[in-house]
Design an enzyme around this catalytic site. Structure first.
Site, PDB file in Angstrom:
ATOM      1  N   ASP A 172       0.796  -1.224   0.000  1.00 48.04           N
ATOM      2  CA  ASP A 172       0.000   0.000   0.000  1.00 48.04           C
ATOM      3  C   ASP A 172       0.833   1.280   0.000  1.00 48.04           C
ATOM      4  O   ASP A 172       0.296   2.374  -0.063  1.00 48.04           O
ATOM      5  CB  ASP A 172      -0.935   0.007   1.211  1.00 48.04           C
ATOM      6  CG  ASP A 172      -0.174  -0.122   2.517  1.00 48.04           C
ATOM      7  OD1 ASP A 172       1.024   0.195   2.559  1.00 48.04           O
ATOM      8  OD2 ASP A 172      -0.788  -0.543   3.510  1.00 48.04           O
ATOM      9  N   TYR A 264      10.516   4.422   1.509  1.00 49.27           N
ATOM     10  CA  TYR A 264      11.448   3.418   2.035  1.00 49.27           C
ATOM     11  C   TYR A 264      12.872   3.594   1.512  1.00 49.27           C
ATOM     12  O   TYR A 264      13.812   3.038   2.085  1.00 49.27           O
ATOM     13  CB  TYR A 264      10.942   1.994   1.739  1.00 49.27           C
ATOM     14  CG  TYR A 264       9.903   1.555   2.747  1.00 49.27           C
ATOM     15  CD1 TYR A 264      10.278   1.019   3.976  1.00 49.27           C
ATOM     16  CD2 TYR A 264       8.557   1.706   2.494  1.00 49.27           C
ATOM     17  CE1 TYR A 264       9.336   0.646   4.914  1.00 49.27           C
ATOM     18  CE2 TYR A 264       7.596   1.336   3.424  1.00 49.27           C
ATOM     19  CZ  TYR A 264       7.995   0.802   4.633  1.00 49.27           C
ATOM     20  OH  TYR A 264       7.058   0.437   5.568  1.00 49.27           O
TER      21      TYR A 264
HETATM   22  N1  LIG Z   1       2.390  -4.908   2.097  1.00 47.28           N
HETATM   23  C1  LIG Z   1       1.973  -3.858   2.785  1.00 47.28           C
HETATM   24  O1  LIG Z   1       2.039  -2.762   2.288  1.00 47.28           O
HETATM   25  C2  LIG Z   1       1.454  -4.034   4.167  1.00 47.28           C
HETATM   26  C3  LIG Z   1       0.748  -3.015   4.815  1.00 47.28           C
HETATM   27  C4  LIG Z   1       0.315  -3.240   6.104  1.00 47.28           C
HETATM   28  C5  LIG Z   1       0.573  -4.438   6.757  1.00 47.28           C
HETATM   29  N2  LIG Z   1       1.296  -5.393   6.095  1.00 47.28           N
HETATM   30  C6  LIG Z   1       1.598  -6.688   6.698  1.00 47.28           C
HETATM   31  O2  LIG Z   1       0.406  -7.278   7.231  1.00 47.28           O
HETATM   32  C7  LIG Z   1       0.769  -8.234   8.221  1.00 47.28           C
HETATM   33  C8  LIG Z   1       0.001  -8.010   9.492  1.00 47.28           C
HETATM   34  O3  LIG Z   1       0.563  -6.937  10.193  1.00 47.28           O
HETATM   35  P1  LIG Z   1       0.191  -6.582  11.709  1.00 47.28           P
HETATM   36  O4  LIG Z   1       1.148  -5.528  12.118  1.00 47.28           O
HETATM   37  O5  LIG Z   1      -1.234  -6.304  11.823  1.00 47.28           O
HETATM   38  O6  LIG Z   1       0.592  -7.925  12.455  1.00 47.28           O
HETATM   39  P2  LIG Z   1      -0.194  -8.709  13.602  1.00 47.28           P
HETATM   40  O7  LIG Z   1       0.812  -9.568  14.264  1.00 47.28           O
HETATM   41  O8  LIG Z   1      -1.003  -7.784  14.407  1.00 47.28           O
HETATM   42  O9  LIG Z   1      -1.219  -9.617  12.777  1.00 47.28           O
HETATM   43  C9  LIG Z   1      -0.888 -10.781  12.138  1.00 47.28           C
HETATM   44  C10 LIG Z   1      -1.879 -11.874  12.506  1.00 47.28           C
HETATM   45  O10 LIG Z   1      -1.527 -13.047  11.760  1.00 47.28           O
HETATM   46  C11 LIG Z   1      -1.653 -14.173  12.623  1.00 47.28           C
HETATM   47  N3  LIG Z   1      -0.796 -15.238  12.071  1.00 47.28           N
HETATM   48  C12 LIG Z   1       0.545 -15.374  12.181  1.00 47.28           C
HETATM   49  N4  LIG Z   1       0.951 -16.459  11.501  1.00 47.28           N
HETATM   50  C13 LIG Z   1      -0.150 -17.012  10.940  1.00 47.28           C
HETATM   51  C14 LIG Z   1      -0.369 -18.134  10.097  1.00 47.28           C
HETATM   52  N5  LIG Z   1       0.644 -18.894   9.698  1.00 47.28           N
HETATM   53  N6  LIG Z   1      -1.630 -18.409   9.707  1.00 47.28           N
HETATM   54  C15 LIG Z   1      -2.666 -17.632  10.090  1.00 47.28           C
HETATM   55  N7  LIG Z   1      -2.514 -16.552  10.897  1.00 47.28           N
HETATM   56  C16 LIG Z   1      -1.274 -16.243  11.306  1.00 47.28           C
HETATM   57  C17 LIG Z   1      -1.235 -13.674  13.976  1.00 47.28           C
HETATM   58  O11 LIG Z   1      -1.744 -14.500  15.015  1.00 47.28           O
HETATM   59  C18 LIG Z   1      -1.846 -12.266  13.983  1.00 47.28           C
HETATM   60  O12 LIG Z   1      -3.144 -12.255  14.524  1.00 47.28           O
HETATM   61  C19 LIG Z   1       2.284  -8.100   8.373  1.00 47.28           C
HETATM   62  O13 LIG Z   1       2.956  -9.031   7.560  1.00 47.28           O
HETATM   63  C20 LIG Z   1       2.544  -6.704   7.870  1.00 47.28           C
HETATM   64  O14 LIG Z   1       3.879  -6.511   7.489  1.00 47.28           O
HETATM   65  C21 LIG Z   1       1.719  -5.201   4.830  1.00 47.28           C
HETATM   66  O1  LIG Z   2       5.713   0.868  10.950  1.00 42.86           O
HETATM   67  P1  LIG Z   2       4.275   0.611  10.740  1.00 42.86           P
HETATM   68  O2  LIG Z   2       3.835  -0.713  11.319  1.00 42.86           O
HETATM   69  O3  LIG Z   2       3.394   1.767  11.097  1.00 42.86           O
HETATM   70  O4  LIG Z   2       4.085   0.467   9.164  1.00 42.86           O
HETATM   71  C1  LIG Z   2       4.626  -0.543   8.412  1.00 42.86           C
HETATM   72  C2  LIG Z   2       3.897  -0.604   7.087  1.00 42.86           C
HETATM   73  O5  LIG Z   2       4.137   0.643   6.433  1.00 42.86           O
HETATM   74  C3  LIG Z   2       3.567   0.790   5.155  1.00 42.86           C
HETATM   75  O6  LIG Z   2       2.170   0.758   5.264  1.00 42.86           O
HETATM   76  C4  LIG Z   2       1.480   1.933   5.756  1.00 42.86           C
HETATM   77  C5  LIG Z   2       0.583   2.381   4.726  1.00 42.86           C
HETATM   78  O7  LIG Z   2       1.381   2.796   3.681  1.00 42.86           O
HETATM   79  C6  LIG Z   2      -0.338   3.477   5.156  1.00 42.86           C
HETATM   80  O8  LIG Z   2      -1.291   3.671   4.180  1.00 42.86           O
HETATM   81  C7  LIG Z   2      -1.092   3.168   6.352  1.00 42.86           C
HETATM   82  O9  LIG Z   2      -2.128   2.247   6.117  1.00 42.86           O
HETATM   83  O10 LIG Z   2      -0.211   2.752   7.310  1.00 42.86           O
HETATM   84  C8  LIG Z   2       0.636   1.689   6.945  1.00 42.86           C
HETATM   85  C9  LIG Z   2       1.533   1.567   8.112  1.00 42.86           C
HETATM   86  O11 LIG Z   2       1.050   2.023   9.275  1.00 42.86           O
HETATM   87  C10 LIG Z   2       4.119  -0.300   4.274  1.00 42.86           C
HETATM   88  O12 LIG Z   2       3.626  -0.247   2.979  1.00 42.86           O
HETATM   89  C11 LIG Z   2       3.863  -1.670   4.854  1.00 42.86           C
HETATM   90  O13 LIG Z   2       4.466  -2.646   4.050  1.00 42.86           O
HETATM   91  C12 LIG Z   2       4.403  -1.760   6.264  1.00 42.86           C
HETATM   92  O14 LIG Z   2       3.926  -2.951   6.851  1.00 42.86           O
HETATM   93 MN   LIG Z   3       4.433  -2.186   1.946  1.00 46.33          MN
END
Ligand SMILES: NC(=O)c1ccc[n+]([C@@H]2O[C@H](COP(=O)([O-])OP(=O)(O)OC[C@H]3O[C@@H](n4cnc5c(N)ncnc54)[C@H](O)[C@@H]3O)[C@@H](O)[C@H]2O)c1
Ligand SMILES: O=P(O)(O)OC[C@H]1O[C@H](O[C@H]2[C@H](O)[C@@H](O)[C@@H](O)O[C@@H]2CO)[C@H](O)[C@@H](O)[C@@H]1O
Ligand SMILES: [Mn+2]
Length: 449
Positions: A172, A264
């Site tokens: 995102d 980033y």
């Molecule tokens: N690509 C992006 O731009 C983007 C943006 C926001 C969040 N994220 C990603 O989303 C994910 C969630 O982030 P968060 O900070 O809310 O983490 P979080 O730890 O709060 O949530 C993750 C959840 O996944 C569960 N989980 C872990 N392993 C699992 C498995 N094998 N099967 C099913 N459930 C499982 C955990 O119990 C937890 O409830 C992270 O990987 C984060 O980096 C990516």
């Molecule tokens: O350090 P965090 O946990 O706050 O953020 C890590 C994530 O950062 C990006 O996502 C942002 C996103 O871009 C913004 O729209 C909003 O939803 O907040 C997110 C983070 O708080 C990044 O793209 C993700 O890959 C990271 O997981």
């Molecule tokens: Mn990202």
């Protein structure tokens, strides 16, 4: 419009309630029949699910069913869409990913540099298992993965599932940056058309157009260098860490004015500055544990206690809206343009075919159709090739159980560079990740001179 059965894997995530609010806001674009949460941690998921039940009862009464479970078969059967947001090792391991490099004066970040490698080596196995499970129970479902580190996860999934046409990795961050561009221009983010190239968390906007084809790039550059750059998406607008990150864009655009950078890139272009501003006892993970996680859990508790949302403020953010708009474009063949990760195959002419690149693509019901970027110039090509090699070496290290490949990866990464430092970080990370990483075969110890 056919109504979709959506499964959210990682139902207990801190992003889930925001996603639910986005699904409510986007119900016209992406109508749902059922929502199912799946998580391996029953307690973490239950709190979020109980609050979600109340939100949906009030705001999505037409939904035919909401379910949550820790049973894979129950969750994954009959899915049309699966959104994957897991975090192997949780925020506790994120904190270690950030602290260990800082102890060796290297950038401590969850997806960039050593932290990204550590998180990647934890995530790959779980992600492969999950995709296999989803394909077992719902062979035709669309899988939208945004589990981080998305670049490394995408490369591993590309190797493991080369023929899977319905698996899309997405981030995102470009959209969140575009929310701030839209703020500068006084437009809606979905009315902007980006030209962009790079890898995940490692790319540049070359142009920002509107839907009439008018080019706004110079206006945005001027506004950033003259008036500053701030996060505007609700989720991050008031967050001091994100405010600092967006401020750093001013520096990047001043130093390298040709294109508009992904936030980033600060970790790769200014690693010493990034290390200096960090406090090992209060890295981003700690801020998230005390911030977003606490806030989301307090919000859920309040909704459950009131059996209503009347006393809470629920916001829609770009994270959820972006994922949902991409899903809608796949479900209904909208052909909208979004920045997503795809196998290169000539899209960026002078990068390898097998690179997972992040580029604008037409999103259709046959998957993403990337728009040609052409040749990129030396500075960007050089930076990308180094980062790409690091990402591929991390995935090699996973498949080959290779200490040497992991050491090569870290040495190559711009946030580390120095081989002895790379070795110290790697050894500390192996120790911290015993429970999660594949066993890396030992290599010769460092030679003392
Ligand atoms: N690509 C992006 O731009 C983007 C943006 C926001 C969040 N994220 C990603 O989303 C994910 C969630 O982030 P968060 O900070 O809310 O983490 P979080 O730890 O709060 O949530 C993750 C959840 O996944 C569960 N989980 C872990 N392993 C699992 C498995 N094998 N099967 C099913 N459930 C499982 C955990 O119990 C937890 O409830 C992270 O990987 C984060 O980096 C990516
Ligand atoms: O350090 P965090 O946990 O706050 O953020 C890590 C994530 O950062 C990006 O996502 C942002 C996103 O871009 C913004 O729209 C909003 O939803 O907040 C997110 C983070 O708080 C990044 O793209 C993700 O890959 C990271 O997981
Ligand atoms: Mn990202």
């Amino acid at each position: 419009m056919k109504k979709q059965n959506l499964v959210v894997v990682g139902g207990g995530s801190t992003y889930t309630i925001g996603m639910i609010m986005s699904l409510v806001a986007e119900k016209e674009q992406f109508p749902l029949r059922t929502i199912t949460f799946y998580d391996t941690n029953a307690d973490r998921q239950e709190k979020i699910a109980k609050a979600t039940e109340i939100i949906l009862r009030e705001k999505y009464p037409e939904l035919e069913g909401f379910y949550y479970t820790t049973d894979k078969e129950e969750a994954l059967t009959n899915a049309d869409f699966v959104f994957v947001q897991i975090r192997t090792g949780g925020l506790a391991m994120r904190e270690k990913d950030e602290q260990i490099p800082l102890r060796h004066e290297a950038v401590g970040q969850e997806t960039c540099g050593p932290g990204g490698m550590a998180y990647g080596l934890r995530s790959i196995g779980d992600m492969i298992d999950l995709v296999n499970d989803i394909r077992h129970y719902s062979p035709d479902a669309w899988i939208l993965n945004y589990t981080n580190p998305a670049a490394i996860v995408a490369e591993a999934l590309r190797r493991e599932f080369p023929d899977d046409q319905k698996l899309l990795n997405i981030c995102d961050m470009p959209a969140a940056i575009m929310v701030s561009y839209a703020g500068i221009l006084g437009k809606d983010v979905f009315d902007l058309v980006p030209e962009y190239f790079g890898l995940n968390h490692f790319g540049w906007f070359t142009k920002i157009l509107d839907k009439d084809g008018k080019d706004h790039t110079d206006t945005i550059k001027r506004a950033i260098t003259e008036d500053g750059f701030i996060p505007e998406d609700a989720e991050i607008a008031n967050d001091p860490s994100w405010i600092k990150t967006f401020k750093q864009v001013e520096q990047m655009v001043t130093d390298f004015p040709e294109y508009l950078p992904n936030t980033y890139l600060q970790y790769y272009l200014y690693p010493s500055q990034m290390v200096e501003k960090e406090d090992e006892n209060n890295t981003r993970a700690r801020q998230v544990i005390n911030g977003r996680e606490k806030r989301v859990h307090t919000l859920a508790d309040q909704i459950i206690a009131d059996n209503s949302t009347e006393n809470v403020e629920l916001e829609v953010d770009i994270h959820g809206r972006y994922m949902i708009r991409v899903a809608a474009s796949m479900a209904y063949n909208n052909g909208d343009i979004f920045i997503v990760m795809v196998e290169n195959n000539g899209t960026i002419a002078n990068l390898p075919d097998d690179a997972m690149v992040e580029v604008p693509s037409l999103i259709t019901n046959r998957g993403p159709k990337p728009l040609a970027v052409g040749h990129i110039s030396t500075f960007y090509k050089g930076l990308i090739e180094g980062q790409l090699a690091y990402e591929k070496l991390v995935v090699d290290a996973y498949y080959e159980n290779s200490y040497e490949k992991a050491l090569q990866a870290l040495t190559l990464n711009r946030t580390v560079v120095d081989a002895p430092r790379a070795r110290k970080i790697l050894d500390d990370m192996i120790d911290a990740n015993k429970e999660y990483w594949p066993k890396l075969h030992a290599n010769k110890k460092a030679v003392t001179v």
